[in-house]
Each structure stands twice: as C-alpha cells, then as structure tokens.
Write a protein that holds these residues in place. Structure first.
Motif, PDB file in Angstrom:
ATOM      1  N   ASN A  25      27.226  19.857   9.153  1.00  0.00           N
ATOM      2  CA  ASN A  25      27.862  21.055   9.717  1.00  0.00           C
ATOM      3  C   ASN A  25      27.821  22.216   8.739  1.00  0.00           C
ATOM      4  O   ASN A  25      27.613  23.362   9.145  1.00  0.00           O
ATOM      5  N   THR A  26      28.001  21.937   7.464  1.00  0.00           N
ATOM      6  CA  THR A  26      27.909  22.986   6.452  1.00  0.00           C
ATOM      7  C   THR A  26      26.504  23.566   6.398  1.00  0.00           C
ATOM      8  O   THR A  26      26.328  24.793   6.351  1.00  0.00           O
ATOM      9  N   LEU A  27      25.490  22.700   6.414  1.00  0.00           N
ATOM     10  CA  LEU A  27      24.107  23.178   6.412  1.00  0.00           C
ATOM     11  C   LEU A  27      23.803  23.984   7.669  1.00  0.00           C
ATOM     12  O   LEU A  27      23.116  25.008   7.607  1.00  0.00           O
ATOM     13  N   ILE A  29      25.881  25.786   9.484  1.00  0.00           N
ATOM     14  CA  ILE A  29      26.514  27.101   9.378  1.00  0.00           C
ATOM     15  C   ILE A  29      25.755  27.991   8.407  1.00  0.00           C
ATOM     16  O   ILE A  29      25.503  29.166   8.694  1.00  0.00           O
ATOM     17  N   LEU A  30      25.365  27.443   7.268  1.00  0.00           N
ATOM     18  CA  LEU A  30      24.644  28.248   6.278  1.00  0.00           C
ATOM     19  C   LEU A  30      23.280  28.704   6.793  1.00  0.00           C
ATOM     20  O   LEU A  30      22.872  29.840   6.554  1.00  0.00           O
ATOM     21  N   MET A  31      22.585  27.830   7.489  1.00  0.00           N
ATOM     22  CA  MET A  31      21.252  28.181   7.975  1.00  0.00           C
ATOM     23  C   MET A  31      21.316  29.044   9.236  1.00  0.00           C
ATOM     24  O   MET A  31      20.327  29.645   9.621  1.00  0.00           O
ATOM     25  N   SER A  32      22.484  29.124   9.878  1.00  0.00           N
ATOM     26  CA  SER A  32      22.638  29.960  11.074  1.00  0.00           C
ATOM     27  C   SER A  32      23.130  31.360  10.747  1.00  0.00           C
ATOM     28  O   SER A  32      23.185  32.204  11.639  1.00  0.00           O
ATOM     29  N   LEU A  45      19.923  20.351  13.605  1.00  0.00           N
ATOM     30  CA  LEU A  45      21.192  19.632  13.654  1.00  0.00           C
ATOM     31  C   LEU A  45      21.113  18.481  14.646  1.00  0.00           C
ATOM     32  O   LEU A  45      21.539  17.363  14.355  1.00  0.00           O
ATOM     33  N   GLN A  46      20.546  18.736  15.807  1.00  0.00           N
ATOM     34  CA  GLN A  46      20.401  17.699  16.828  1.00  0.00           C
ATOM     35  C   GLN A  46      19.511  16.555  16.341  1.00  0.00           C
ATOM     36  O   GLN A  46      19.834  15.382  16.512  1.00  0.00           O
ATOM     37  N   THR A  47      18.400  16.889  15.711  1.00  0.00           N
ATOM     38  CA  THR A  47      17.490  15.870  15.190  1.00  0.00           C
ATOM     39  C   THR A  47      18.166  15.036  14.109  1.00  0.00           C
ATOM     40  O   THR A  47      18.040  13.810  14.086  1.00  0.00           O
ATOM     41  N   SER A  48      18.898  15.690  13.228  1.00  0.00           N
ATOM     42  CA  SER A  48      19.579  14.985  12.149  1.00  0.00           C
ATOM     43  C   SER A  48      20.673  14.069  12.677  1.00  0.00           C
ATOM     44  O   SER A  48      20.856  12.952  12.185  1.00  0.00           O
ATOM     45  N   LEU A  49      21.395  14.517  13.684  1.00  0.00           N
ATOM     46  CA  LEU A  49      22.429  13.674  14.285  1.00  0.00           C
ATOM     47  C   LEU A  49      21.826  12.443  14.959  1.00  0.00           C
ATOM     48  O   LEU A  49      22.384  11.350  14.887  1.00  0.00           O
ATOM     49  N   GLN A  50      20.683  12.619  15.603  1.00  0.00           N
ATOM     50  CA  GLN A  50      20.022  11.471  16.225  1.00  0.00           C
ATOM     51  C   GLN A  50      19.572  10.462  15.177  1.00  0.00           C
ATOM     52  O   GLN A  50      19.671   9.256  15.395  1.00  0.00           O
ATOM     53  N   LYS A  51      19.089  10.948  14.041  1.00  0.00           N
ATOM     54  CA  LYS A  51      18.688  10.031  12.971  1.00  0.00           C
ATOM     55  C   LYS A  51      19.884   9.258  12.435  1.00  0.00           C
ATOM     56  O   LYS A  51      19.781   8.071  12.147  1.00  0.00           O
ATOM     57  N   LYS A  66      13.615  19.017   6.012  1.00  0.00           N
ATOM     58  CA  LYS A  66      12.313  18.598   6.533  1.00  0.00           C
ATOM     59  C   LYS A  66      12.224  18.905   8.028  1.00  0.00           C
ATOM     60  O   LYS A  66      11.223  19.450   8.501  1.00  0.00           O
ATOM     61  N   SER A  67      13.286  18.602   8.762  1.00  0.00           N
ATOM     62  CA  SER A  67      13.316  18.903  10.198  1.00  0.00           C
ATOM     63  C   SER A  67      13.350  20.401  10.449  1.00  0.00           C
ATOM     64  O   SER A  67      12.759  20.891  11.411  1.00  0.00           O
ATOM     65  N   PHE A  68      14.050  21.153   9.592  1.00  0.00           N
ATOM     66  CA  PHE A  68      14.117  22.603   9.751  1.00  0.00           C
ATOM     67  C   PHE A  68      12.729  23.211   9.609  1.00  0.00           C
ATOM     68  O   PHE A  68      12.345  24.098  10.373  1.00  0.00           O
TER      69      PHE A  68
END
Length: 81
Positions: A25-27, A29-32, A45-51, A66-68
């Motif tokens: 969540n911190t990442l 917010i920072l990247m948004s 965020l969605q990809t990371s949560l699925q992992k 990496k996903s970003f």
C-alpha cells in the motif's frame, strides 16, 4: 509462548502478511503521486496481491517494481497534445 513466536506459527505468518500489505500500500501511494502513473500502479498492486495470495515467494518490493516496469507502457495512456 515459544510456539507462538516460532517463524512457522500461524501468528507469525499473519503478521508477515500484514507487513507485506502495508509495504504494498505504501508503494502504491508513492507510485500514484504522479497522477499519470496511477493506472500502472493499480495494475501492479493487483498483480502483487495475486502473487501473495497464491503464495509465490520473493521480495515484495522487487516483485512490485518488476511488475511496474512490465505494466507501465500498457497501463499508462499518453494523449497527444
């Protein structure tokens, strides 16, 4: 008490999951903050949560960036001026 603080206990796994979610969540917010990258940030965020849900191990931060990098071009819309 010794079993409760064991690295393989359910309490420690839940705490590790919460720590991963806070980091994600911190990442996000920072990247948004630059509004242009909010699409890529949300996809990442969605990809990371699925992992995490599929219990694929690895560094949360490394997987996020990496996903970003993969999602940036596809999820960011550049409008010609």
């Amino acid at each position: 008490m010794g079993k409760l603080l064991n690295i393989d206990s359910s309490v420690m796994r839940i705490m590790a999951l919460f720590a991963d979610l806070i980091i994600l969540n911190t990442l996000f917010i920072l990247m948004s903050l630059p509004v242009i990258t909010i699409g890529a940030s949300f996809c990442t965020l969605q990809t990371s949560l699925q992992k995490i849900l599929h219990q694929k191990k690895g560094s949360v931060v490394k997987n996020y960036f990496k996903s970003f990098k993969i999602n940036f071009k596809q999820a960011t819309i550049f409008l010609p001026l």
